[in-house]
Design a protein around this motif. Sequence first.
Motif, PDB file in Angstrom:
ATOM      1  N   SER A 160       0.857  -1.183   0.000  1.00  0.00           N
ATOM      2  CA  SER A 160       0.000   0.000   0.000  1.00  0.00           C
ATOM      3  C   SER A 160       0.894   1.235   0.000  1.00  0.00           C
ATOM      4  N   MET A 161       0.476   2.264  -0.705  1.00  0.00           N
ATOM      5  CA  MET A 161       1.285   3.482  -0.806  1.00  0.00           C
ATOM      6  C   MET A 161       0.400   4.681  -1.119  1.00  0.00           C
ATOM      7  N   PRO A 162       0.896   5.884  -0.855  1.00  0.00           N
ATOM      8  CA  PRO A 162       0.179   7.081  -1.303  1.00  0.00           C
ATOM      9  C   PRO A 162       0.488   7.299  -2.786  1.00  0.00           C
ATOM     10  N   ARG A 163       0.041   8.387  -3.345  1.00  0.00           N
ATOM     11  CA  ARG A 163       0.407   8.733  -4.734  1.00  0.00           C
ATOM     12  C   ARG A 163       1.837   9.256  -4.699  1.00  0.00           C
ATOM     13  N   ILE A 164       2.766   8.332  -4.682  1.00  0.00           N
ATOM     14  CA  ILE A 164       4.170   8.657  -4.451  1.00  0.00           C
ATOM     15  C   ILE A 164       4.684   9.712  -5.438  1.00  0.00           C
ATOM     16  N   GLY A 165       5.398  10.686  -4.869  1.00  0.00           N
ATOM     17  CA  GLY A 165       6.018  11.723  -5.698  1.00  0.00           C
ATOM     18  C   GLY A 165       5.072  12.781  -6.217  1.00  0.00           C
ATOM     19  N   CYS A 166       3.793  12.656  -5.920  1.00  0.00           N
ATOM     20  CA  CYS A 166       2.807  13.562  -6.532  1.00  0.00           C
ATOM     21  C   CYS A 166       2.194  14.548  -5.535  1.00  0.00           C
ATOM     22  N   GLY A 167       2.712  14.594  -4.317  1.00  0.00           N
ATOM     23  CA  GLY A 167       2.245  15.586  -3.348  1.00  0.00           C
ATOM     24  C   GLY A 167       3.134  16.802  -3.415  1.00  0.00           C
ATOM     25  N   LEU A 168       3.956  16.974  -2.398  1.00  0.00           N
ATOM     26  CA  LEU A 168       4.895  18.101  -2.355  1.00  0.00           C
ATOM     27  C   LEU A 168       5.969  17.995  -3.434  1.00  0.00           C
ATOM     28  N   ASP A 169       6.233  16.795  -3.904  1.00  0.00           N
ATOM     29  CA  ASP A 169       7.277  16.616  -4.926  1.00  0.00           C
ATOM     30  C   ASP A 169       6.821  16.972  -6.340  1.00  0.00           C
ATOM     31  N   ARG A 170       5.532  17.117  -6.532  1.00  0.00           N
ATOM     32  CA  ARG A 170       4.947  17.663  -7.772  1.00  0.00           C
ATOM     33  C   ARG A 170       5.177  16.821  -9.033  1.00  0.00           C
ATOM     34  N   LEU A 171       5.379  15.540  -8.900  1.00  0.00           N
ATOM     35  CA  LEU A 171       5.422  14.709 -10.107  1.00  0.00           C
ATOM     36  C   LEU A 171       3.996  14.482 -10.601  1.00  0.00           C
TER      37      LEU A 171
END
Length: 211
Positions: A160-171
């Motif tokens: 399970s994971m969040p939307r990796i790289g797509c929060g503060l990292d803006r991918l």
Amino acid sequence: MQTIRRCLRFSTKSRIQVGFFLSAMSSQVQKPIDFVKAPSRGPTPPPAGQTAESGFTLHYVSGDLFSCPEVESLAHCISEDCRMGAGIAVMFRKTFKRVDDLKKQAKKPGQCAVLKSNQRFIYYLVTKKKAYQKPTYSHLEESLEDMKAHCVSNGVTRISMPRIGCGLDRLKWDKVSGILEKVFENTNISITVYSLPEKEHTKVMKEFIRR
């Protein structure tokens, strides 16, 4: 009388010649040809290291990531310095602690640090050097490859994971999800992506902005 004898001699000679001709022809008759049926080929086997059918699945859930079943491993992105001072990384630091253990692993961008928590693993995808920097898609893909290798070696099939790289990292999620599918397509690993439910006042604000 002589004429009759000549005819008889000619007739006998002809029969002998015809006999020799038929005998020669019969000795030259070829045996029937045996047609050998080529062995039928089955389906073309998959390339080395790949499975014929993929068991990989990608699910989306609205809810709290930390409410997922405890048998599922977790994954998120961090920087090499292991700061974890913003976003969902803060929750990982508070929940699983052991930051010193992560630092001792000395993982570089493109690698994955791992902690064991009870019966599951916690994966820390190192996608950048410093916390204030932005990750690259190549480092994200490399770190996912590193995580996959650990999963395969340790029999991990659910993450399970969040939307990796797509929060503060803006991918961009469309690119990140494509990388996930590319990396895990030939595995039997199931990945569940959690997103926080959208609050009602946020929906109202978005509707107001569109107007």
